[in-house]
Design an enzyme around this catalytic site. Structure first.
Site, mmCIF file in Angstrom:
data_model
loop_
_atom_site.group_PDB
_atom_site.id
_atom_site.type_symbol
_atom_site.label_atom_id
_atom_site.label_comp_id
_atom_site.label_asym_id
_atom_site.label_seq_id
_atom_site.Cartn_x
_atom_site.Cartn_y
_atom_site.Cartn_z
ATOM 1 N N GLU A 71 -11.422 0.650 -3.301
ATOM 2 C CA GLU A 71 -10.542 0.967 -2.164
ATOM 3 C C GLU A 71 -9.476 1.961 -2.609
ATOM 4 O OE1 GLU A 71 -10.308 -3.277 0.085
ATOM 5 O OE2 GLU A 71 -9.065 -3.092 -1.682
ATOM 6 N N ASP A 95 0.816 -1.214 0.000
ATOM 7 C CA ASP A 95 0.000 0.000 0.000
ATOM 8 C C ASP A 95 0.853 1.270 0.000
ATOM 9 O OD1 ASP A 95 -2.117 -1.859 0.348
ATOM 10 O OD2 ASP A 95 -1.849 -1.796 2.517
HETATM 11 C C1 6LW Z 1 -5.513 -2.160 2.466
HETATM 12 C C2 6LW Z 1 -6.567 -2.293 1.453
HETATM 13 C C3 6LW Z 1 -6.538 -3.718 1.148
HETATM 14 O O1 6LW Z 1 -5.817 -1.188 3.390
HETATM 15 O O2 6LW Z 1 -5.744 -4.389 2.028
HETATM 16 O O3 6LW Z 1 -7.492 -5.507 0.065
HETATM 17 C C4 6LW Z 1 -5.503 -3.539 3.099
HETATM 18 N N1 6LW Z 1 -7.254 -4.256 0.245
HETATM 19 O O4 6LW Z 1 -6.395 -1.440 0.348
HETATM 20 C C5 6LW Z 1 -4.250 -3.887 3.844
HETATM 21 O O5 6LW Z 1 -3.119 -3.883 3.021
#
Ligand code: 6LW
Length: 532
Positions: A185, A16
């Protein structure tokens, strides 16, 4: 002179990524989950070579990580700079859901950073956007208020009052995503030629991961899907593609006008990966529609052209390698503990001869703070070795090296004692609550060098008694056992040192003389010489 660089620019478990630039300096932060200290901060002048400055969360405080699974904890920070202040926003996750979103500020990215200030925000993946008029807009993703066929999640926005560091004004629902079916996300907002561009991650952080986009003429929306979405993905690529799960991107421009994105990706071998989600650098250009990722190749490449600001600089590797003798008063920034500071329990020895670890009652399988320090595995082919001295007073006492995915999925090569009090070294694998003893050897000296050697096939555990010239091989555990696909969760492998009494009272102590982590070249033999 080099014209290309090697991806990933940050190898190992650094998911991330978020990036910002101030003048000639780039700063990058990543998730840190239940590891402590939290949120590593890196600096670069050329986007290719990164050097860690500090951690944002390097004081125990109001963000308690105790009780958390390793893949919960601190997720998806965003770093931004405005008017002389650095801002990091991030979320503490529990049971895979956002629990507390917070903002942290600093005048200098090397610290000190403020204590986390909670924000009244639902969901995960917060970001900040500073508009030309100085207003700051907070975005994040959450479960959709009214789920529909559009998908389960939505991106939302509120203004951040920079004086009070509080969210203010109405909530604006921005967008439900382009790909649908999975959460939208990782929003980040940018303004280009007067248009607001929202980019996001869709498809989940695994094989269907992708970067999608929407845009608007007004910061608060409505946002219209960029019909080119996904703008970047490797979801459609076959098993020969070296980089998968590409997504969760953040853009930055360079002083000479280029645009680059950092994005996460993984490097699977036969369908599984052990190094975690790593940071890849991708060229971007702006078109009339919005950002174009990897305009030449359409994807993330292992070898990519250098940013123009990097030309002529020597090629290097961000990974920390070599032998650590623990002769500094503090541990290097590559070391983490689990869920909080290990305090005096793990400390450079007073006589300067290495590291002392006091046995903790918590085993590695606990969700407390075990006597453990670890560093990321950053290369598929590596060796980790340590010279360690320990005599167990009871079979419950053990100390040694761990190859660690999470509290329910790891292997240890430990010095311990059998029921008759005879010293032995034992290789154990733990999976889903069950420990399996794979091999053991009697100890003929209290000092040994323990070794883990990894490659595409497996992790081989060896030891040699001090003064002996033979290595004893205990066993090889197949590589897939340590993969994220097998262990579940969001992290990659850590290699660490630990000591536990498994709940027994009493106070044993371990001396670690040195620890060495080194990538291996193909020709090196497993029994390569070492200098104790
Ligand atoms: C992150 C999110 C994700 O906050 O995993 O599956 C989380 N998506 O974007 C942790 O890395």
């Amino acid at each position: 002179m080099a014209t290309t660089f090697r991806n990933p620019v940050l190898p190992g478990c650094y998911p991330d990524p978020s990036i910002c630039r101030v003048g000639e300096d780039f700063y990058l932060v990543t998730s840190s989950f239940a590891y402590y200290p939290g949120i590593p901060v890196f600096h670069s002048r050329d986007l290719v070579h990164w050097h860690q400055l500090t951690h944002v969360l390097n004081r125990p405080g109001r963000l308690s990580l105790e009780g958390l699974d390793v893949s919960d904890g601190v997720w998806a920070p965003t770093i931004r700079h405005h008017d002389g202040t650095f801002y990091v926003v991030s979320t503490l996750a529990r049971r895979r859901r956002g629990d507390l979103t917070f903002v942290v500020t600093a005048d200098d990215p090397a610290g000190p950073w403020s204590d986390p200030i909670p924000l009244e925000a639902e969901g995960i993946d917060p970001s900040l956007f500073f508009d030309d008029d100085g207003r700051c807009w907070f975005t994040a993703c959450r479960d959709a208020a009214h789920p529909s066929g559009d998908g389960p999640g939505e991106l939302w926005m509120r203004e951040l009052d920079l004086e009070r560091l509080e969210l203010a004004g109405p909530t604006h629902v921005l967008w439900r995503g382009a790909v649908r079916g999975a959460w939208v996300e990782a929003p980040h907002l940018y303004k280009h030629d007067g248009v607001y561009h929202l980019i996001a991650a869709e498809g989940g952080t695994e094989s269907n991961h992708s970067v999608t986009a929407a845009r608007s003429d007004v910061v608060t929306g409505p946002y219209l899907t960029d019909q080119r979405s996904p703008l970047l993905t490797h979801r459609h690529r076959g098993p020969d593609e070296p980089i998968h799960n590409v997504g969760h991107a953040d853009l930055v421009d360079t002083p000479d006008g280029e645009v680059w994105a950092v994005t996460l990706g993984v490097r699977p071998i036969e369908g599984t990966h052990t190094l975690g989600r790593e940071v890849f650098l991708v060229p971007v250009t702006w078109s009339a529609h919005g950002p174009v990722f990897a305009p030449e190749s359409g994807g993330v490449r292992m070898s990519e052209r250098l940013p123009s600001i990097a030309s002529g600089r020597p090629n290097g590797d961000t990974a920390v390698t070599g032998r650590v003798r623990f002769d500094e008063p503090a541990l290097g920034l590559e070391w983490n503990s689990l869920r909080g500071p290990v305090g005096d329990r793990v400390r450079p020895s007073a006589d300067g001869g290495g590291l002392d670890i006091d046995l903790a009652p918590e085993p590695l399988s606990s969700t407390g703070v075990p006597a453990f320090i670890g560093r990321r595995q950053q290369h598929v082919r590596f060796h980790a070795r340590t010279r360690i001295g320990f005599t167990a007073a009871h079979p419950a006492e053990e100390a040694g090296v761990a190859v660690f995915q999470n509290q329910d999925h790891y292997a240890t090569l430990a010095l311990t004692a059998d029921g008759g009090g005879r010293a032995q070294a034992v290789l154990t694998a733990r999976e889903a609550g069950t420990s399996t003893r794979l091999a053991s050897v009697p100890m003929t000296a209290s000092e040994v060098v323990l070794a883990v050697e990894g490659d595409e096939a497996g992790y081989t555990f060896r030891l040699t008694h001090l003064g002996a010239d033979q290595w004893i091989t205990l066993a090889t555990i197949e590589r897939a056992f340590f993969s994220t696909e097998c262990a579940g969760g969001f992290v990659g492998v850590y290699l660490g040192l630990y000591a536990t009494s498994n709940g027994r009272a009493g106070g044993g102590r371990v001396r670690v003389h040195w620890f060495e982590y080194q990538p291996r070249v193909r020709s090196e033999t497993a029994q390569a010489a070492y200098a104790p």
